[in-house]
Design a protein around this motif. Sequence first.
Motif, PDB file in Angstrom:
ATOM      1  N   THR A 293       0.834  -1.211   0.000  1.00 52.47           N
ATOM      2  CA  THR A 293       0.000   0.000   0.000  1.00 52.47           C
ATOM      3  C   THR A 293       0.860   1.248   0.000  1.00 52.47           C
ATOM      4  O   THR A 293       0.554   2.238  -0.677  1.00 52.47           O
ATOM      5  CB  THR A 293      -0.925  -0.001   1.230  1.00 52.47           C
ATOM      6  N   CYS A 294       1.930   1.198   0.782  1.00 50.47           N
ATOM      7  CA  CYS A 294       2.838   2.338   0.895  1.00 50.47           C
ATOM      8  C   CYS A 294       3.467   2.670  -0.461  1.00 50.47           C
ATOM      9  O   CYS A 294       3.507   3.835  -0.868  1.00 50.47           O
ATOM     10  CB  CYS A 294       3.913   2.003   1.926  1.00 50.47           C
ATOM     11  N   LEU A 295       3.931   1.648  -1.169  1.00 45.75           N
ATOM     12  CA  LEU A 295       4.578   1.871  -2.462  1.00 45.75           C
ATOM     13  C   LEU A 295       3.581   2.312  -3.530  1.00 45.75           C
ATOM     14  O   LEU A 295       3.872   3.200  -4.332  1.00 45.75           O
ATOM     15  CB  LEU A 295       5.284   0.590  -2.912  1.00 45.75           C
ATOM     16  N   LEU A 296       2.416   1.682  -3.533  1.00 43.75           N
ATOM     17  CA  LEU A 296       1.443   2.011  -4.569  1.00 43.75           C
ATOM     18  C   LEU A 296       0.839   3.397  -4.360  1.00 43.75           C
ATOM     19  O   LEU A 296       0.379   4.037  -5.314  1.00 43.75           O
ATOM     20  CB  LEU A 296       0.330   0.960  -4.609  1.00 43.75           C
ATOM     21  N   SER A 297       0.819   3.861  -3.101  1.00 46.69           N
ATOM     22  CA  SER A 297       0.303   5.208  -2.853  1.00 46.69           C
ATOM     23  C   SER A 297       1.252   6.269  -3.400  1.00 46.69           C
ATOM     24  O   SER A 297       0.830   7.348  -3.802  1.00 46.69           O
ATOM     25  CB  SER A 297       0.081   5.430  -1.353  1.00 46.69           C
ATOM     26  N   ALA A 304      11.291   4.833  -0.972  1.00 48.24           N
ATOM     27  CA  ALA A 304      11.033   3.726  -1.897  1.00 48.24           C
ATOM     28  C   ALA A 304      12.236   2.791  -2.030  1.00 48.24           C
ATOM     29  O   ALA A 304      12.093   1.566  -1.975  1.00 48.24           O
ATOM     30  CB  ALA A 304      10.631   4.271  -3.267  1.00 48.24           C
ATOM     31  N   SER A 305      13.415   3.361  -2.188  1.00 45.84           N
ATOM     32  CA  SER A 305      14.605   2.508  -2.356  1.00 45.84           C
ATOM     33  C   SER A 305      14.884   1.703  -1.098  1.00 45.84           C
ATOM     34  O   SER A 305      15.301   0.534  -1.162  1.00 45.84           O
ATOM     35  CB  SER A 305      15.822   3.370  -2.714  1.00 45.84           C
ATOM     36  N   GLN A 306      14.637   2.311   0.060  1.00 46.63           N
ATOM     37  CA  GLN A 306      14.826   1.617   1.335  1.00 46.63           C
ATOM     38  C   GLN A 306      13.853   0.439   1.451  1.00 46.63           C
ATOM     39  O   GLN A 306      14.224  -0.651   1.910  1.00 46.63           O
ATOM     40  CB  GLN A 306      14.604   2.601   2.494  1.00 46.63           C
ATOM     41  N   ILE A 307      12.634   0.653   0.998  1.00 47.83           N
ATOM     42  CA  ILE A 307      11.617  -0.399   1.040  1.00 47.83           C
ATOM     43  C   ILE A 307      11.983  -1.529   0.080  1.00 47.83           C
ATOM     44  O   ILE A 307      11.932  -2.721   0.439  1.00 47.83           O
ATOM     45  CB  ILE A 307      10.233   0.179   0.683  1.00 47.83           C
ATOM     46  N   ILE A 308      12.357  -1.174  -1.153  1.00 46.63           N
ATOM     47  CA  ILE A 308      12.703  -2.187  -2.155  1.00 46.63           C
ATOM     48  C   ILE A 308      13.889  -3.021  -1.697  1.00 46.63           C
ATOM     49  O   ILE A 308      13.917  -4.252  -1.854  1.00 46.63           O
ATOM     50  CB  ILE A 308      13.012  -1.514  -3.510  1.00 46.63           C
ATOM     51  N   SER A 309      14.872  -2.351  -1.099  1.00 58.59           N
ATOM     52  CA  SER A 309      16.048  -3.076  -0.596  1.00 58.59           C
ATOM     53  C   SER A 309      15.648  -4.088   0.465  1.00 58.59           C
ATOM     54  O   SER A 309      16.130  -5.233   0.469  1.00 58.59           O
ATOM     55  CB  SER A 309      17.062  -2.076  -0.031  1.00 58.59           C
ATOM     56  N   ALA A 310      14.774  -3.681   1.367  1.00 55.03           N
ATOM     57  CA  ALA A 310      14.318  -4.589   2.425  1.00 55.03           C
ATOM     58  C   ALA A 310      13.530  -5.754   1.826  1.00 55.03           C
ATOM     59  O   ALA A 310      13.623  -6.889   2.307  1.00 55.03           O
ATOM     60  CB  ALA A 310      13.465  -3.826   3.432  1.00 55.03           C
ATOM     61  N   LEU A 311      12.749  -5.482   0.775  1.00 55.63           N
ATOM     62  CA  LEU A 311      11.978  -6.540   0.124  1.00 55.63           C
ATOM     63  C   LEU A 311      12.901  -7.559  -0.538  1.00 55.63           C
ATOM     64  O   LEU A 311      12.668  -8.776  -0.463  1.00 55.63           O
ATOM     65  CB  LEU A 311      11.032  -5.935  -0.917  1.00 55.63           C
ATOM     66  N   VAL A 329       4.657  -7.822  -4.642  1.00 59.19           N
ATOM     67  CA  VAL A 329       4.761  -6.417  -4.227  1.00 59.19           C
ATOM     68  C   VAL A 329       5.740  -5.673  -5.127  1.00 59.19           C
ATOM     69  O   VAL A 329       5.453  -4.573  -5.615  1.00 59.19           O
ATOM     70  CB  VAL A 329       5.201  -6.311  -2.753  1.00 59.19           C
ATOM     71  N   ILE A 330       6.911  -6.267  -5.359  1.00 57.36           N
ATOM     72  CA  ILE A 330       7.923  -5.601  -6.176  1.00 57.36           C
ATOM     73  C   ILE A 330       7.424  -5.440  -7.614  1.00 57.36           C
ATOM     74  O   ILE A 330       7.607  -4.382  -8.236  1.00 57.36           O
ATOM     75  CB  ILE A 330       9.250  -6.384  -6.153  1.00 57.36           C
ATOM     76  N   CYS A 331       6.779  -6.467  -8.145  1.00 55.44           N
ATOM     77  CA  CYS A 331       6.286  -6.384  -9.523  1.00 55.44           C
ATOM     78  C   CYS A 331       5.178  -5.346  -9.659  1.00 55.44           C
ATOM     79  O   CYS A 331       5.133  -4.605 -10.639  1.00 55.44           O
ATOM     80  CB  CYS A 331       5.789  -7.747  -9.975  1.00 55.44           C
ATOM     81  N   ASP A 332       4.292  -5.293  -8.683  1.00 61.88           N
ATOM     82  CA  ASP A 332       3.235  -4.282  -8.722  1.00 61.88           C
ATOM     83  C   ASP A 332       3.815  -2.880  -8.667  1.00 61.88           C
ATOM     84  O   ASP A 332       3.361  -1.967  -9.365  1.00 61.88           O
ATOM     85  CB  ASP A 332       2.263  -4.485  -7.555  1.00 61.88           C
ATOM     86  N   ALA A 333       4.833  -2.707  -7.820  1.00 60.43           N
ATOM     87  CA  ALA A 333       5.472  -1.398  -7.732  1.00 60.43           C
ATOM     88  C   ALA A 333       6.177  -1.059  -9.034  1.00 60.43           C
ATOM     89  O   ALA A 333       6.177   0.095  -9.486  1.00 60.43           O
ATOM     90  CB  ALA A 333       6.463  -1.384  -6.561  1.00 60.43           C
ATOM     91  N   ALA A 334       6.769  -2.085  -9.674  1.00 60.57           N
ATOM     92  CA  ALA A 334       7.467  -1.859 -10.941  1.00 60.57           C
ATOM     93  C   ALA A 334       6.501  -1.406 -12.028  1.00 60.57           C
ATOM     94  O   ALA A 334       6.844  -0.584 -12.878  1.00 60.57           O
ATOM     95  CB  ALA A 334       8.188  -3.131 -11.366  1.00 60.57           C
ATOM     96  N   CYS A 335       5.300  -1.952 -11.997  1.00 62.38           N
ATOM     97  CA  CYS A 335       4.296  -1.548 -12.994  1.00 62.38           C
ATOM     98  C   CYS A 335       3.931  -0.078 -12.848  1.00 62.38           C
ATOM     99  O   CYS A 335       3.618   0.594 -13.827  1.00 62.38           O
ATOM    100  CB  CYS A 335       3.044  -2.407 -12.838  1.00 62.38           C
ATOM    101  N   TYR A 336       3.989   0.429 -11.620  1.00 65.58           N
ATOM    102  CA  TYR A 336       3.640   1.828 -11.374  1.00 65.58           C
ATOM    103  C   TYR A 336       4.803   2.758 -11.691  1.00 65.58           C
ATOM    104  O   TYR A 336       4.607   3.886 -12.137  1.00 65.58           O
ATOM    105  CB  TYR A 336       3.226   2.011  -9.907  1.00 65.58           C
ATOM    106  N   ALA A 337       5.997   2.301 -11.418  1.00 66.67           N
ATOM    107  CA  ALA A 337       7.153   3.195 -11.601  1.00 66.67           C
ATOM    108  C   ALA A 337       8.379   2.382 -11.965  1.00 66.67           C
ATOM    109  O   ALA A 337       9.290   2.216 -11.175  1.00 66.67           O
ATOM    110  CB  ALA A 337       7.403   3.995 -10.324  1.00 66.67           C
TER     111      ALA A 337
END
Length: 359
Positions: A293-297, A304-311, A329-337
């Motif tokens: 939710t945090c990334l898609l918002s 964002a980079s801190q979140i992706i690294s943790a993922l 989660v990572i793929c959904d975020a990638a689709c957005y940005a």
Amino acid sequence: MEQLPSATMMESMQPFLNAIVKPELLNHQDKDVKLLLVTCICEITRITAPEAPYSDDVLKDIFHLIVSTFSGLSDTSGPSFGRRVVILETLAKYRSCVVMLDLECDDLVNKMFSTFFSVASDDHQESVLSSMQKIMVVLIEEIEDIREDLLLVILSVLGRNRSDVSSAARRLAMNVIEQCAGKLEPGIKQFLVSSMSGDNKSENSHIDYHEVIYDIYCCAPQILLGVIPYLTGELLTDQLDVRLKAVGLVGDLSALPGSAISGAFQPIFSEFLKRLADRGVEVRMSVLERVKTCLLSNPFRAEASQIISALCDRLLDYDENVRKQVVDVICDAACYALNSIPVETIQLVGASSRQISTC
């Protein structure tokens, strides 16, 4: 009539002033008579302000009558609604409510606050809600020490999912807290710390302190600075249910639209991301849900980079459901940005996806 009439005018008014507060009127049982009586008295207090026109005992009876009329503000279509609004606006404009403090009407002040929160409605014009807010703010600022019972009246309205409280009442409480943050901060901090340590769970079990924290973060986050260490402790506790609630709260705060994690709240956000490696699968899945939710918002947010690294650190989690959720989660975020995620991260996701499939 204007305020501060001449001595001659006051002298001619005195028989009426005396007649309007006779016991048979102040104690009258007819609600319409009470309303007309309060309407007259409010005009009298307006004209004589800032001087009090009656003795303390009479004023106490008058304020009890005034507060009793506010319960009718819930009926916005009723024939007496306009009169009640005039009474409310007069009390707010001339600050005559402060006299209640001089008369030590503490219980009556609590009742008035409770009444405002119970009748506040989205159907009310903004001027009605602003008059309620002004009265409460004036009283809070004039009180030397905020009593716990009054504070609990305010905090008991907070909560996103409360079906028994209108959104207007919740917004009203948050506006009051925002405007009186300095005065309310010590009491709110004490309440939250006591709640988190378990000292007052039985006394205030009807108040969800996690919901209180959420709403205060939205209106006056500076109040929470002294509470951060205790919330961090909940993220680290051995109690699974407490960790889950804390993870849900911090994740929801991080996902607020337009929210940026300030410096003071960075440590607790970092600890929240560390819960991706929590020993409890439920906790890890809860963090993933909030992180998504945090990334898609806002996929371009500073964290964002801190979140992706943790993922990425959890792409080889021992639990299959967690691994799949991380990839999702990572793929959904990638689709957005797509451009905000490094190429090596996308490659790592792809490789991990193939490894997950073979497992």
